[in-house]
Scaffold this active site. Structure first.
Site, PDB file in Angstrom:
ATOM      1  N   CYS A 113     -72.664 -92.251 -24.824  1.00  7.91           N
ATOM      2  CA  CYS A 113     -72.636 -90.801 -24.605  1.00  7.91           C
ATOM      3  C   CYS A 113     -73.568 -90.349 -23.490  1.00  7.91           C
ATOM      4  O   CYS A 113     -73.319 -90.603 -22.327  1.00  7.91           O
ATOM      5  CB  CYS A 113     -72.925 -90.080 -25.919  1.00  7.91           C
ATOM      6  SG  CYS A 113     -72.250 -88.411 -25.957  1.00  7.91           S
ATOM      7  N   GLU A 148     -69.381 -92.600 -30.926  1.00  8.98           N
ATOM      8  CA  GLU A 148     -70.805 -92.683 -31.310  1.00  8.98           C
ATOM      9  C   GLU A 148     -70.950 -92.285 -32.789  1.00  8.98           C
ATOM     10  O   GLU A 148     -70.235 -91.392 -33.265  1.00  8.98           O
ATOM     11  CB  GLU A 148     -71.565 -91.687 -30.422  1.00  8.98           C
ATOM     12  CG  GLU A 148     -73.049 -91.581 -30.642  1.00  8.98           C
ATOM     13  CD  GLU A 148     -73.684 -90.527 -29.703  1.00  8.98           C
ATOM     14  OE1 GLU A 148     -72.939 -89.749 -29.051  1.00  8.98           O
ATOM     15  OE2 GLU A 148     -74.923 -90.496 -29.635  1.00  8.98           O
ATOM     16  N   LYS A 172     -78.997 -96.870 -27.958  1.00 11.33           N
ATOM     17  CA  LYS A 172     -78.863 -95.801 -26.951  1.00 11.33           C
ATOM     18  C   LYS A 172     -80.175 -95.564 -26.201  1.00 11.33           C
ATOM     19  O   LYS A 172     -81.214 -95.316 -26.812  1.00 11.33           O
ATOM     20  CB  LYS A 172     -78.394 -94.521 -27.641  1.00 11.33           C
ATOM     21  CG  LYS A 172     -78.083 -93.359 -26.713  1.00 11.33           C
ATOM     22  CD  LYS A 172     -77.489 -92.205 -27.508  1.00 11.33           C
ATOM     23  CE  LYS A 172     -77.109 -91.025 -26.628  1.00 11.33           C
ATOM     24  NZ  LYS A 172     -76.511 -89.940 -27.419  1.00 11.33           N
TER      25      LYS A 172
HETATM   26  C1  ACM Z   1     -74.652 -87.023 -26.828  1.00 11.69           C
HETATM   27  O1  ACM Z   1     -75.347 -87.855 -26.239  1.00 11.69           O
HETATM   28  N1  ACM Z   1     -74.233 -87.199 -28.069  1.00 11.69           N
HETATM   29  C2  ACM Z   1     -74.237 -85.797 -26.131  1.00 11.69           C
END
Ligand code: ACM
Length: 269
Positions: free
Chosen positions: A144, A39, A109
């Protein structure tokens, strides 16, 4: 069979040139079909405000996209890499999917974590699966903290993912319980490319914020077992050969099929 590579490294905060150079050198000589990077791998993680994230954000024809398109072409691989995306005055914690045929897609995301809520707009791409243009393999993307929402991985499985690629900047260890569950309950491979290293930022109130990223990048088999895992701090590429077709038949006993046995009429949304 398909080769998949997970890249674990420590990005330098807001130094994209250094980070892209490091990525290229880590991957030098790697023969692979899919490359999964962490990420926000071009910039590092610890943005404190949306203005700061805006300053690091890139549009579709800028440096990071050009670099990952070139990487995809050079390796004839699908590349999945986290970056800060600028789109119509909005800023997203996004994952670029660059294909060897020059096509590009962007996942934004869905489930933002911690101070990301102050720095990024909520992702609006929804979940999608990308067929590999050169191999019989369907790759779903989540980022993530999406792992905490089983709906994310389930949606990708329902869309036909064989592998879920999960660029990550994980700062706790609880994901080591949750991620393999996502693999097992969907009968898919889950590829977690996590970063390592520590970032410390001065805060407006005079304090500091220090985040240590937990490394341990890992490819989980569709049984939930780790196939290979990096340690917590090393910068390395893990390359493994797997058979994505093994995920297609969702039986787990002669009477059970993971997806067909669902009873959505009893589930809440
Ligand atoms: C995250 O979503 N970077 C823990």
């Amino acid at each position: 069979m398909i080769k998949i590579s997970l890249v674990q490294f420590t990005p330098h905060f807001c130094a994209p040139d250094d980070n892209l150079k490091l990525i290229a050198s880590l991957l030098q000589g790697t023969e692979t079909d899919i490359i999964v990077l962490p990420e926000l791998c071009t910039t590092g993680y610890s943005f404190l405000t949306m203005e700061e994230a805006q300053g690091a954000a890139e549009g579709p024809d800028e440096k990071s996209t050009r670099f990952f398109k070139q990487l995809a072409h050079q390796h004839q691989a699908m590349v999945i890499a986290g970056f800060v995306e600028k789109h119509e005055e909005k800023v997203y914690n996004a994952a670029l999917v660059a294909l060897p045929n020059g096509e590009v897609k962007v996942y934004r995301k869905t489930h933002l974590f911690f101070r990301e809520k102050l720095c990024f707009n909520e992702g609006n791409s929804g979940f999608f699966v990308v067929p590999h243009p050169l191999k019989d393999c369907n790759v779903g993307i989540m980022v993530c903290n999406d792992w905490r929402y089983p709906e994310a991985a389930r949606s990708l499985a329902l869309l036909g993912a064989d592998i879920i690629a999960c660029p990550s900047n994980l700062v706790t260890d609880v994901w080591r319980i949750g991620m393999p569950a996502r693999a097992l309950e969907n009968k898919v491979f889950v590829a977690v490319a996590n970063r390592c290293g520590t970032e410390t930022r001065e805060m407006e109130d005079g304090g500091t914020q220090t985040l240590t990223f937990t490394g341990g990048s890992v490819l989980y088999k569709f049984t939930g077992e780790p196939i290979e895992q990096a340690d917590k701090t090393e910068q390395r590429v893990i390359t493994l050969e797997i058979d994505p077709l093994l995920t297609r038949d969702k039986y787990f006993t002669q009477y059970n099929d993971l997806l067909n046995d669902r009873r959505p009429e009893f589930y809440l949304t």
